[in-house]
Design a protein around this motif. Sequence first.
Motif, PDB file in Angstrom:
ATOM      1  N   GLU A  89       0.953  -1.258  -0.020  1.00  0.00           N
ATOM      2  CA  GLU A  89       0.141   0.106  -0.176  1.00  0.00           C
ATOM      3  C   GLU A  89       0.822   1.241   0.159  1.00  0.00           C
ATOM      4  O   GLU A  89       0.692   2.132  -0.824  1.00  0.00           O
ATOM      5  CB  GLU A  89      -0.875   0.114   1.201  1.00  0.00           C
ATOM      6  CG  GLU A  89      -1.918   1.167   1.291  1.00  0.00           C
ATOM      7  CD  GLU A  89      -2.764   0.955   2.478  1.00  0.00           C
ATOM      8  OE1 GLU A  89      -3.130   2.269   3.098  1.00  0.00           O
ATOM      9  OE2 GLU A  89      -2.827  -0.139   2.981  1.00  0.00           O
TER      10      GLU A  89
ATOM     11  N   SER B  50       0.683   8.282 -17.221  1.00  0.00           N
ATOM     12  CA  SER B  50      -0.499   8.975 -16.643  1.00  0.00           C
ATOM     13  C   SER B  50      -1.753   8.473 -16.919  1.00  0.00           C
ATOM     14  O   SER B  50      -2.046   8.330 -18.172  1.00  0.00           O
ATOM     15  CB  SER B  50      -0.159  10.575 -16.804  1.00  0.00           C
ATOM     16  OG  SER B  50      -1.174  11.150 -16.254  1.00  0.00           O
TER      17      SER B  50
ATOM     18  N   THR C  18       0.019  -3.134 -16.362  1.00  0.00           N
ATOM     19  CA  THR C  18      -0.899  -2.089 -16.424  1.00  0.00           C
ATOM     20  C   THR C  18      -1.996  -3.081 -17.185  1.00  0.00           C
ATOM     21  O   THR C  18      -1.991  -4.436 -17.527  1.00  0.00           O
ATOM     22  CB  THR C  18      -0.665  -1.246 -17.676  1.00  0.00           C
ATOM     23  OG1 THR C  18      -0.261  -1.762 -18.916  1.00  0.00           O
ATOM     24  CG2 THR C  18       0.271  -0.258 -17.421  1.00  0.00           C
TER      25      THR C  18
ATOM     26  N   PHE D 158      -4.973   0.172  -9.202  1.00  0.00           N
ATOM     27  CA  PHE D 158      -5.448   1.470  -8.810  1.00  0.00           C
ATOM     28  C   PHE D 158      -5.162   2.024 -10.370  1.00  0.00           C
ATOM     29  O   PHE D 158      -4.415   1.731 -11.267  1.00  0.00           O
ATOM     30  CB  PHE D 158      -4.644   2.012  -7.884  1.00  0.00           C
ATOM     31  CG  PHE D 158      -3.138   1.951  -7.970  1.00  0.00           C
ATOM     32  CD1 PHE D 158      -2.310   2.844  -8.793  1.00  0.00           C
ATOM     33  CD2 PHE D 158      -2.677   0.929  -7.579  1.00  0.00           C
ATOM     34  CE1 PHE D 158      -1.038   2.656  -8.891  1.00  0.00           C
ATOM     35  CE2 PHE D 158      -1.192   0.723  -7.609  1.00  0.00           C
ATOM     36  CZ  PHE D 158      -0.381   1.698  -8.384  1.00  0.00           C
ATOM     37  N   GLN D 159      -5.555   3.428 -10.423  1.00  0.00           N
ATOM     38  CA  GLN D 159      -5.493   4.199 -11.731  1.00  0.00           C
ATOM     39  C   GLN D 159      -4.568   5.280 -11.254  1.00  0.00           C
ATOM     40  O   GLN D 159      -4.629   6.112 -10.368  1.00  0.00           O
ATOM     41  CB  GLN D 159      -6.608   4.788 -12.280  1.00  0.00           C
ATOM     42  CG  GLN D 159      -6.603   5.438 -13.564  1.00  0.00           C
ATOM     43  CD  GLN D 159      -7.728   5.788 -14.437  1.00  0.00           C
ATOM     44  OE1 GLN D 159      -8.889   5.769 -13.629  1.00  0.00           O
ATOM     45  NE2 GLN D 159      -7.944   5.949 -15.515  1.00  0.00           N
ATOM     46  N   ALA D 160      -3.348   5.348 -12.134  1.00  0.00           N
ATOM     47  CA  ALA D 160      -2.286   6.572 -11.712  1.00  0.00           C
ATOM     48  C   ALA D 160      -2.984   7.767 -11.823  1.00  0.00           C
ATOM     49  O   ALA D 160      -3.724   8.022 -12.904  1.00  0.00           O
ATOM     50  CB  ALA D 160      -1.073   6.421 -12.621  1.00  0.00           C
ATOM     51  N   GLU D 161      -2.756   8.772 -11.226  1.00  0.00           N
ATOM     52  CA  GLU D 161      -3.037  10.141 -11.377  1.00  0.00           C
ATOM     53  C   GLU D 161      -2.438  10.793 -12.353  1.00  0.00           C
ATOM     54  O   GLU D 161      -1.366  10.393 -12.978  1.00  0.00           O
ATOM     55  CB  GLU D 161      -2.913  10.899  -9.989  1.00  0.00           C
ATOM     56  CG  GLU D 161      -3.606  10.347  -8.738  1.00  0.00           C
ATOM     57  CD  GLU D 161      -3.083  11.061  -7.515  1.00  0.00           C
ATOM     58  OE1 GLU D 161      -2.047  12.044  -7.480  1.00  0.00           O
ATOM     59  OE2 GLU D 161      -3.918  10.676  -6.392  1.00  0.00           O
TER      60      GLU D 161
ATOM     61  N   LEU E  25       0.874   5.822  -7.814  1.00  0.00           N
ATOM     62  CA  LEU E  25      -0.488   6.281  -8.160  1.00  0.00           C
ATOM     63  C   LEU E  25      -0.206   7.850  -8.216  1.00  0.00           C
ATOM     64  O   LEU E  25      -0.833   8.366  -9.323  1.00  0.00           O
ATOM     65  CB  LEU E  25      -1.006   6.242  -6.581  1.00  0.00           C
ATOM     66  CG  LEU E  25      -2.531   7.019  -6.492  1.00  0.00           C
ATOM     67  CD1 LEU E  25      -3.649   6.416  -7.522  1.00  0.00           C
ATOM     68  CD2 LEU E  25      -3.114   7.140  -5.068  1.00  0.00           C
ATOM     69  N   THR E  26       0.728   8.214  -7.631  1.00  0.00           N
ATOM     70  CA  THR E  26       1.162   9.892  -7.817  1.00  0.00           C
ATOM     71  C   THR E  26       2.118  10.222  -8.984  1.00  0.00           C
ATOM     72  O   THR E  26       2.473  11.441  -9.076  1.00  0.00           O
ATOM     73  CB  THR E  26       1.706  10.458  -6.509  1.00  0.00           C
ATOM     74  OG1 THR E  26       2.820   9.684  -6.204  1.00  0.00           O
ATOM     75  CG2 THR E  26       0.480  10.397  -5.219  1.00  0.00           C
TER      76      THR E  26
ATOM     77  N   ALA F  74       2.684   1.401  -3.510  1.00  0.00           N
ATOM     78  CA  ALA F  74       1.976   1.670  -4.453  1.00  0.00           C
ATOM     79  C   ALA F  74       1.511   3.205  -4.580  1.00  0.00           C
ATOM     80  O   ALA F  74       1.079   3.793  -5.669  1.00  0.00           O
ATOM     81  CB  ALA F  74       0.450   0.734  -4.343  1.00  0.00           C
ATOM     82  N   ARG F  75       1.639   3.754  -3.504  1.00  0.00           N
ATOM     83  CA  ARG F  75       1.405   5.287  -3.270  1.00  0.00           C
ATOM     84  C   ARG F  75       2.428   6.051  -4.189  1.00  0.00           C
ATOM     85  O   ARG F  75       1.857   7.160  -5.034  1.00  0.00           O
ATOM     86  CB  ARG F  75       1.293   5.958  -1.969  1.00  0.00           C
ATOM     87  CG  ARG F  75       1.060   7.615  -1.908  1.00  0.00           C
ATOM     88  CD  ARG F  75       0.017   7.740  -1.167  1.00  0.00           C
ATOM     89  NE  ARG F  75      -0.303   9.169  -0.915  1.00  0.00           N
ATOM     90  CZ  ARG F  75      -1.273   9.582  -1.887  1.00  0.00           C
ATOM     91  NH1 ARG F  75      -1.846   9.049  -2.675  1.00  0.00           N
ATOM     92  NH2 ARG F  75      -1.411  10.992  -1.558  1.00  0.00           N
TER      93      ARG F  75
ATOM     94  N   ILE G 110      -4.200   2.283 -15.632  1.00  0.00           N
ATOM     95  CA  ILE G 110      -4.627   1.186 -14.505  1.00  0.00           C
ATOM     96  C   ILE G 110      -3.425   0.317 -14.184  1.00  0.00           C
ATOM     97  O   ILE G 110      -3.112  -0.520 -15.082  1.00  0.00           O
ATOM     98  CB  ILE G 110      -5.929   0.450 -14.973  1.00  0.00           C
ATOM     99  CG1 ILE G 110      -6.933   1.668 -15.353  1.00  0.00           C
ATOM    100  CG2 ILE G 110      -6.362  -0.477 -14.151  1.00  0.00           C
ATOM    101  CD1 ILE G 110      -8.306   1.039 -15.650  1.00  0.00           C
TER     102      ILE G 110
END
Length: 183
Positions: A63, A139, A107, A178-181, A70-71, A66-67, A142
Amino acid sequence: MLCDRMRGTRRLWAEARRLMVASEGSTAVEFALIALPFFVVLLAIFQVAIIFLAQHELETAVEKTARGLLTGQTQQANMTQQQFTNSVCVNLPALFTCSNLMVDLQTAGAFSSADTSAPTLTYEGGKVANAWKFDTGASGSIMVLRVMYQFPVLPGLMALNLSNLANGSRLLMASAVFQAESY
């Protein structure tokens, strides 16, 4: 002579009665009977607790790592697979050996097609021979992150076998989808 025999028999019966009601060593005998099963159950409880702790720690590390994906921090730093694995390892406690972590990052076209199932491990010379993907995506991608670890467990005690791999270890796996921002 008959009286001597009767006295001897009475004495023998009295001695037998005394032994039958004696309880001086009963606690030690009872403990000896239940000690082994008790300690085996206690060991099994500790083993299960350690596995739950290790699984929780692996999920927490995934977790946190992965942040960065994600960012977009991981993508902008152009991390290699080994650097990324090291960043997962930084978040893990002493229960893990970093060189045994397996990281699979890929992905997915849609959330419904994200594969979070446990892979089938193949072995060559006792080592895992699977080729893991490492695609940091772009960017808005997923992302599917799976981190696996072969956790050593004790052999099955009292028919409690916690291993789920052929080599007697337990595969712990944590995943994040998650989907990358936008970055």
